[in-house]
Write a protein that holds these residues in place. Sequence first.
Motif, PDB file in Angstrom:
ATOM      1  N   ILE A 194       7.572 -16.388  73.458  1.00  0.00           N
ATOM      2  CA  ILE A 194       9.030 -16.326  73.475  1.00  0.00           C
ATOM      3  C   ILE A 194       9.545 -17.484  74.319  1.00  0.00           C
ATOM      4  N   ASN A 195      10.580 -18.153  73.817  1.00  0.00           N
ATOM      5  CA  ASN A 195      11.141 -19.330  74.479  1.00  0.00           C
ATOM      6  C   ASN A 195      12.622 -19.105  74.766  1.00  0.00           C
ATOM      7  N   TYR A 196      13.051 -19.640  75.909  1.00  0.00           N
ATOM      8  CA  TYR A 196      14.469 -19.580  76.273  1.00  0.00           C
ATOM      9  C   TYR A 196      14.950 -20.999  76.551  1.00  0.00           C
ATOM     10  N   ARG A 197      16.047 -21.398  75.893  1.00  0.00           N
ATOM     11  CA  ARG A 197      16.592 -22.739  76.056  1.00  0.00           C
ATOM     12  C   ARG A 197      17.959 -22.656  76.716  1.00  0.00           C
ATOM     13  N   ALA A 198      18.081 -23.243  77.899  1.00  0.00           N
ATOM     14  CA  ALA A 198      19.358 -23.319  78.596  1.00  0.00           C
ATOM     15  C   ALA A 198      19.870 -24.755  78.501  1.00  0.00           C
TER      16      ALA A 198
END
Length: 361
Positions: A173-177
């Motif tokens: 799972i990836n989170y891009r801010a």
Amino acid sequence: MTKFSERVHGCRSVLAEASRRTALLVTVLLTSVLSLAAPPTPAVAQDFVLHANGDSINGEVKGMGRGKLKFEIPGSGSFQIDWIQVRAVGTQDVYEVEVESGERFFGTLAPGPELGTLMVRGDTGEVVLSMPEIVGMTSIEGKFWSRFDGLVEFGFSFAKANSAVNYSLEAQINYRAHHDIVSLGASSFLQSQEDAETTKRNRLNLTYNRLLPGRWLLGGIAQTEQNQQLDLDLRASFGAGGGRDLIQSNAVMWNLFAGAMFNRERYVDLEATNTFEGLLGSTFEWFTFAADETDLVANLLVLPSFTQSGRWRIDFDIKFRQELFGDFYLSISFYDQFDSKPPTDGNKNDFGTTLALGWDF
């Protein structure tokens, strides 16, 4: 007689003009009454995409990356469009737009002066970009959950001859801010067969990357792993470093990075020890998005030891993915882990292949 005819004709013209004005007035009044009585019409979505085939699609732009634009139509769900088929995009939401050179621009999006160009309107003014040079668009105002993506893969095989069972499970799972990318990944592999010892390989890792101008980045990693084939009970690692994207396009991404790692590792029948290692690595990605989505990803890590002379480790893996239908795909992967001087007299390397069914979101 002639004068009488002219007068009659003039009267008819006046009457005709009066009739037209009366009809126009009645039409305006009826339209006003009907518009007041009718329920309000819902607002049309502000975002739109112009496709190469001439279709203009209204909905909501969700983002763009890896050669595909994510778009959602209210009531119809989300879908993806090949970026090379997009001729214009418009949205009043603020986006971060990244181009091949690594430059990033912030603002609302509108069609440029020519088809195939995009205008980014920000606080510092307007800039026109060539759409083929754009490699990423990330919403700055998007909802928290819209910044996530990931995948799940599962592979299984059974052979009756020796009751051999193999299974593999991988999730990420990836989170891009705004300028940050956080990834959490886990993988597990088990091999069991008659008259042989069951072997396991497990890994859990958390990575963080801070994106800098000019395609540079800084990052850190925390990881735990187990590999019974190499007599490794547990290795906990913490590292940091930096790198740069050498190539970044809508078909290829290639980066190099370097840093250092601290390890706390325990092998079978041995006490836990602390080690320090260098970190040299590279990631290569090739992807297409046309009739079917295809990905090829290769990772290479070289870890020379600072605490044990002559010891160095190599981690290599490569994976090929082919879209089946919807968000489901088939993948085949190969991995190889090598240790030049393992603390035990066990194997120096472990390698294998996996065939799995996956789902990305």
